[in-house]
Design a protein around this motif. Structure first.
Motif, PDB file in Angstrom:
ATOM      1  N   ASN A  93       0.792  -1.225   0.000  1.00 22.04           N
ATOM      2  CA  ASN A  93       0.000   0.000   0.000  1.00 22.04           C
ATOM      3  C   ASN A  93       0.824   1.275   0.000  1.00 22.04           C
ATOM      4  O   ASN A  93       0.300   2.342  -0.338  1.00 22.04           O
ATOM      5  CB  ASN A  93      -0.940   0.005   1.216  1.00 22.04           C
ATOM      6  N   THR A  94       2.087   1.171   0.383  1.00 22.24           N
ATOM      7  CA  THR A  94       2.928   2.365   0.434  1.00 22.24           C
ATOM      8  C   THR A  94       3.845   2.458  -0.770  1.00 22.24           C
ATOM      9  O   THR A  94       3.823   3.447  -1.505  1.00 22.24           O
ATOM     10  CB  THR A  94       3.767   2.385   1.722  1.00 22.24           C
ATOM     11  N   PHE A  95       4.622   1.425  -1.020  1.00 18.41           N
ATOM     12  CA  PHE A  95       5.635   1.494  -2.067  1.00 18.41           C
ATOM     13  C   PHE A  95       5.081   1.086  -3.438  1.00 18.41           C
ATOM     14  O   PHE A  95       5.183   1.844  -4.404  1.00 18.41           O
ATOM     15  CB  PHE A  95       6.835   0.624  -1.691  1.00 18.41           C
ATOM     16  N   ILE A  96       4.506  -0.111  -3.521  1.00 17.80           N
ATOM     17  CA  ILE A  96       4.035  -0.592  -4.828  1.00 17.80           C
ATOM     18  C   ILE A  96       2.912   0.278  -5.359  1.00 17.80           C
ATOM     19  O   ILE A  96       2.940   0.707  -6.531  1.00 17.80           O
ATOM     20  CB  ILE A  96       3.596  -2.067  -4.725  1.00 17.80           C
ATOM     21  N   SER A  97       1.912   0.563  -4.535  1.00 22.12           N
ATOM     22  CA  SER A  97       0.803   1.400  -4.997  1.00 22.12           C
ATOM     23  C   SER A  97       1.265   2.808  -5.346  1.00 22.12           C
ATOM     24  O   SER A  97       0.797   3.408  -6.320  1.00 22.12           O
ATOM     25  CB  SER A  97      -0.295   1.470  -3.923  1.00 22.12           C
ATOM     26  N   PHE A  98       2.203   3.334  -4.565  1.00 20.56           N
ATOM     27  CA  PHE A  98       2.704   4.692  -4.809  1.00 20.56           C
ATOM     28  C   PHE A  98       3.368   4.786  -6.183  1.00 20.56           C
ATOM     29  O   PHE A  98       3.202   5.771  -6.898  1.00 20.56           O
ATOM     30  CB  PHE A  98       3.695   5.075  -3.715  1.00 20.56           C
ATOM     31  N   VAL A  99       4.105   3.744  -6.547  1.00 20.56           N
ATOM     32  CA  VAL A  99       4.824   3.763  -7.824  1.00 20.56           C
ATOM     33  C   VAL A  99       3.898   3.439  -8.988  1.00 20.56           C
ATOM     34  O   VAL A  99       3.911   4.122 -10.026  1.00 20.56           O
ATOM     35  CB  VAL A  99       6.004   2.772  -7.789  1.00 20.56           C
ATOM     36  N   PHE A 100       3.084   2.402  -8.828  1.00 18.76           N
ATOM     37  CA  PHE A 100       2.351   1.877  -9.975  1.00 18.76           C
ATOM     38  C   PHE A 100       0.974   2.492 -10.192  1.00 18.76           C
ATOM     39  O   PHE A 100       0.496   2.490 -11.337  1.00 18.76           O
ATOM     40  CB  PHE A 100       2.209   0.356  -9.847  1.00 18.76           C
ATOM     41  N   SER A 101       0.307   2.999  -9.169  1.00 20.67           N
ATOM     42  CA  SER A 101      -1.049   3.516  -9.354  1.00 20.67           C
ATOM     43  C   SER A 101      -1.118   4.632 -10.395  1.00 20.67           C
ATOM     44  O   SER A 101      -1.936   4.572 -11.325  1.00 20.67           O
ATOM     45  CB  SER A 101      -1.625   3.984  -8.015  1.00 20.67           C
ATOM     46  N   PRO A 102      -0.289   5.677 -10.289  1.00 19.14           N
ATOM     47  CA  PRO A 102      -0.358   6.711 -11.334  1.00 19.14           C
ATOM     48  C   PRO A 102       0.089   6.195 -12.698  1.00 19.14           C
ATOM     49  O   PRO A 102      -0.449   6.616 -13.728  1.00 19.14           O
ATOM     50  CB  PRO A 102       0.585   7.802 -10.812  1.00 19.14           C
ATOM     51  N   LEU A 103       1.064   5.278 -12.710  1.00 15.43           N
ATOM     52  CA  LEU A 103       1.527   4.735 -13.980  1.00 15.43           C
ATOM     53  C   LEU A 103       0.432   3.932 -14.672  1.00 15.43           C
ATOM     54  O   LEU A 103       0.171   4.103 -15.873  1.00 15.43           O
ATOM     55  CB  LEU A 103       2.758   3.857 -13.746  1.00 15.43           C
ATOM     56  N   ILE A 104      -0.226   3.061 -13.923  1.00  9.84           N
ATOM     57  CA  ILE A 104      -1.305   2.254 -14.493  1.00  9.84           C
ATOM     58  C   ILE A 104      -2.462   3.151 -14.927  1.00  9.84           C
ATOM     59  O   ILE A 104      -3.101   2.922 -15.962  1.00  9.84           O
ATOM     60  CB  ILE A 104      -1.793   1.204 -13.474  1.00  9.84           C
ATOM     61  N   GLY A 105      -2.724   4.203 -14.153  1.00 12.89           N
ATOM     62  CA  GLY A 105      -3.787   5.127 -14.534  1.00 12.89           C
ATOM     63  C   GLY A 105      -3.523   5.770 -15.885  1.00 12.89           C
ATOM     64  O   GLY A 105      -4.407   5.816 -16.752  1.00 12.89           O
ATOM     65  N   ASP A 106      -2.300   6.254 -16.089  1.00  8.72           N
ATOM     66  CA  ASP A 106      -1.959   6.884 -17.367  1.00  8.72           C
ATOM     67  C   ASP A 106      -1.964   5.871 -18.507  1.00  8.72           C
ATOM     68  O   ASP A 106      -2.434   6.173 -19.611  1.00  8.72           O
ATOM     69  CB  ASP A 106      -0.589   7.554 -17.273  1.00  8.72           C
ATOM     70  N   LEU A 107      -1.441   4.682 -18.252  1.00 11.54           N
ATOM     71  CA  LEU A 107      -1.405   3.671 -19.308  1.00 11.54           C
ATOM     72  C   LEU A 107      -2.816   3.228 -19.702  1.00 11.54           C
ATOM     73  O   LEU A 107      -3.098   3.017 -20.888  1.00 11.54           O
ATOM     74  CB  LEU A 107      -0.585   2.471 -18.848  1.00 11.54           C
ATOM     75  N   SER A 108      -3.699   3.094 -18.728  1.00 17.75           N
ATOM     76  CA  SER A 108      -5.061   2.678 -19.056  1.00 17.75           C
ATOM     77  C   SER A 108      -5.829   3.801 -19.740  1.00 17.75           C
ATOM     78  O   SER A 108      -6.718   3.547 -20.558  1.00 17.75           O
ATOM     79  CB  SER A 108      -5.806   2.216 -17.793  1.00 17.75           C
ATOM     80  N   ASP A 109      -5.497   5.060 -19.438  1.00 15.56           N
ATOM     81  CA  ASP A 109      -6.089   6.175 -20.172  1.00 15.56           C
ATOM     82  C   ASP A 109      -5.715   6.102 -21.647  1.00 15.56           C
ATOM     83  O   ASP A 109      -6.509   6.433 -22.529  1.00 15.56           O
ATOM     84  CB  ASP A 109      -5.591   7.512 -19.598  1.00 15.56           C
ATOM     85  N   THR A 110      -4.493   5.676 -21.919  1.00 14.66           N
ATOM     86  CA  THR A 110      -3.971   5.679 -23.284  1.00 14.66           C
ATOM     87  C   THR A 110      -4.314   4.405 -24.047  1.00 14.66           C
ATOM     88  O   THR A 110      -4.775   4.464 -25.186  1.00 14.66           O
ATOM     89  CB  THR A 110      -2.444   5.857 -23.267  1.00 14.66           C
ATOM     90  N   TYR A 111      -4.113   3.254 -23.418  1.00 18.42           N
ATOM     91  CA  TYR A 111      -4.223   1.988 -24.136  1.00 18.42           C
ATOM     92  C   TYR A 111      -5.501   1.220 -23.825  1.00 18.42           C
ATOM     93  O   TYR A 111      -5.704   0.139 -24.378  1.00 18.42           O
ATOM     94  CB  TYR A 111      -3.010   1.118 -23.835  1.00 18.42           C
ATOM     95  N   GLY A 112      -6.329   1.748 -22.964  1.00 17.00           N
ATOM     96  CA  GLY A 112      -7.600   1.095 -22.696  1.00 17.00           C
ATOM     97  C   GLY A 112      -7.648   0.438 -21.327  1.00 17.00           C
ATOM     98  O   GLY A 112      -6.624   0.105 -20.736  1.00 17.00           O
TER      99      GLY A 112
END
Length: 254
Positions: A93-112
């Motif tokens: 909840n601190t490290f993995i989510s902090f790194v990947f949540s915004p990244l996955i959000g941007d990638l899903s905005d772009t690629y579906g």
């Protein structure tokens, strides 16, 4: 280039749920949460007995002892479960989510959304697979904790909510979000009731089957809410063409 997303659908909520196939997504969420929750009642006992057996040097079932009469190995095991669970939660909840949540959000905005819904469901099968292999004497239960942390790479329910925002008009989004949460909660309410009626190995099989069934439903029956052209629009925006920026429809967008 103009709008690149699937236009949010208007009309009555029920008709929109059907025409957008969001009802199928709700069904997949229900299957997933129901299957996963079937295994939940067994996890505390499995973890405690695992650590107690490590301390005792032999197999031990702490459930057969009355409260206050458990051997030292069982008492130490409770502390181990708390420690491993706490560290897993911290990392996830601190490290993995902090790194990947915004990244996955941007990638899903772009690629579906669909690839990331499937990816999140696939990651959810990892800890279930570990429990099943532990119950069949193939791996150590210690693998459950890092695998459980890895599921935080993709927050499946957040991508579900983003998909909902893509396909519903603003006046229906709150209700749509509520239905997603309700499907998740219903599965977690009913799943443990079934878990009480089966053995741990059977519960692990049901849990894994629920994850795999959800993946199949999404892969086959759920359309993509953001078309591939969104990727090209995002690339154009990165080059300075602000007019080509794809519309963002994350759950918290106004």
């Amino acid at each position: 280039m103009g709008e690149t997303t699937v236009p949010p659908m208007a009309g009555s909520l029920l008709s929109v749920l059907w025409s957008s196939r969001l009802v199928i997504l709700l069904f997949s969420m229900l299957i997933y949460s129901f299957g996963f929750a079937t295994l939940v009642p067994f996890l505390p006992t499995l973890s405690t007995n695992f650590f107690a057996s490590r301390h005792a040097g032999h197999s031990i079932d702490c459930e057969v002892y009355d409260v206050g009469q458990q051997p030292a190995a069982c008492q130490d095991a409770h502390a181990d479960v708390v420690q491993w669970t706490s560290w897993t939660s911290l990392v996830a909840n601190t490290f993995i989510s902090f790194v990947f949540s915004p990244l996955i959000g941007d990638l899903s905005d772009t690629y579906g959304r669909k690839p990331f819904i499937i990816g999140g469901l696939a990651l959810s099968t990892l800890p279930v697979a570990v429990v099943f292999m532990y119950l069949t004497d193939r791996v150590s239960l210690l693998w459950y904790y890092p695998c459980n942390a890895l599921t935080s790479i993709i927050s499946t329910i957040v991508v579900y909510l983003s998909y909902t925002a893509d396909v519903l008009a603003p006046q229906h989004r709150t209700a749509g979000f509520g239905l997603i949460i309700a499907a998740f909660s219903l599965g977690f309410m009913v799943g443990p009731l079934l878990g009480q009626l089966v053995k741990p190995t059977t519960a692990a099989i049901i849990s894994g089957a629920g994850c795999l069934a959800s993946i199949a439903v999404v892969a086959v029956a759920v359309p993509e809410s953001r078309p591939p052209t969104a990727a090209a629009a995002a690339a154009s925006h990165a080059d300075g063409n602000s007019s080509a920026r794809p519309q963002r429809t994350r759950p918290l967008d106004a």
